[in-house]
Design a protein around this motif. Structure first.
Motif, PDB file in Angstrom:
ATOM      1  N   LEU A 199       0.830  -1.210   0.000  1.00  0.00           N
ATOM      2  CA  LEU A 199       0.000   0.000   0.000  1.00  0.00           C
ATOM      3  C   LEU A 199       0.864   1.260   0.000  1.00  0.00           C
ATOM      4  CD1 LEU A 199      -2.879  -1.010   2.415  1.00  0.00           C
ATOM      5  CD2 LEU A 199      -2.955  -0.811  -0.075  1.00  0.00           C
ATOM      6  N   GLY A 200       1.981   1.223   0.680  1.00  0.00           N
ATOM      7  CA  GLY A 200       2.881   2.373   0.681  1.00  0.00           C
ATOM      8  C   GLY A 200       3.436   2.656  -0.704  1.00  0.00           C
ATOM      9  N   TYR A 201       3.893   1.600  -1.380  1.00  0.00           N
ATOM     10  CA  TYR A 201       4.400   1.776  -2.744  1.00  0.00           C
ATOM     11  C   TYR A 201       3.282   2.191  -3.701  1.00  0.00           C
ATOM     12  CZ  TYR A 201       8.979  -0.163  -1.651  1.00  0.00           C
ATOM     13  OH  TYR A 201      10.232  -0.360  -1.149  1.00  0.00           O
ATOM     14  N   PHE A 202       2.107   1.612  -3.515  1.00  0.00           N
ATOM     15  CA  PHE A 202       0.978   1.941  -4.382  1.00  0.00           C
ATOM     16  C   PHE A 202       0.620   3.413  -4.262  1.00  0.00           C
ATOM     17  CE2 PHE A 202      -3.577   2.307  -5.236  1.00  0.00           C
ATOM     18  CZ  PHE A 202      -3.614   1.797  -6.523  1.00  0.00           C
ATOM     19  N   VAL A 203       0.537   3.905  -3.036  1.00  0.00           N
ATOM     20  CA  VAL A 203       0.206   5.321  -2.822  1.00  0.00           C
ATOM     21  C   VAL A 203       1.314   6.206  -3.390  1.00  0.00           C
ATOM     22  CG1 VAL A 203      -0.146   7.083  -1.049  1.00  0.00           C
ATOM     23  CG2 VAL A 203      -1.304   4.887  -0.858  1.00  0.00           C
ATOM     24  N   SER A 204       2.548   5.787  -3.224  1.00  0.00           N
ATOM     25  CA  SER A 204       3.670   6.562  -3.755  1.00  0.00           C
ATOM     26  C   SER A 204       3.583   6.677  -5.276  1.00  0.00           C
ATOM     27  CB  SER A 204       4.982   5.899  -3.352  1.00  0.00           C
ATOM     28  OG  SER A 204       6.068   6.543  -3.959  1.00  0.00           O
TER      29      SER A 204
END
Length: 56
Positions: free
Chosen positions: A8-13
């Motif tokens: 989710l962190g990479y996706f949001v980034s």
């Protein structure tokens, strides 16, 4: 659970980066259209003034 959090962190980034690129593309298109309209208006005015000079 850590994998989901990292995903989710990479996706949001990447989503934020994508939105920045979209905003830049939209800004470039709007600026290009404004510049083209200004150039066309200037060219039309120049052609109109030349036509007026040759008619006299």
């Amino acid at each position: 659970m850590a994998n989901l959090s990292a995903f989710l962190g990479y996706f949001v980034s990447y989503l934020i980066l994508f939105l920045v690129f979209v905003a830049l593309a939209v800004t470039a298109c709007i600026t290009g259209v404004k510049w083209r309209k200004a150039k066309d208006k200037k060219t039309a005015a120049a052609v109109g003034s030349e036509a007026g000079e040759t008619a006299n």
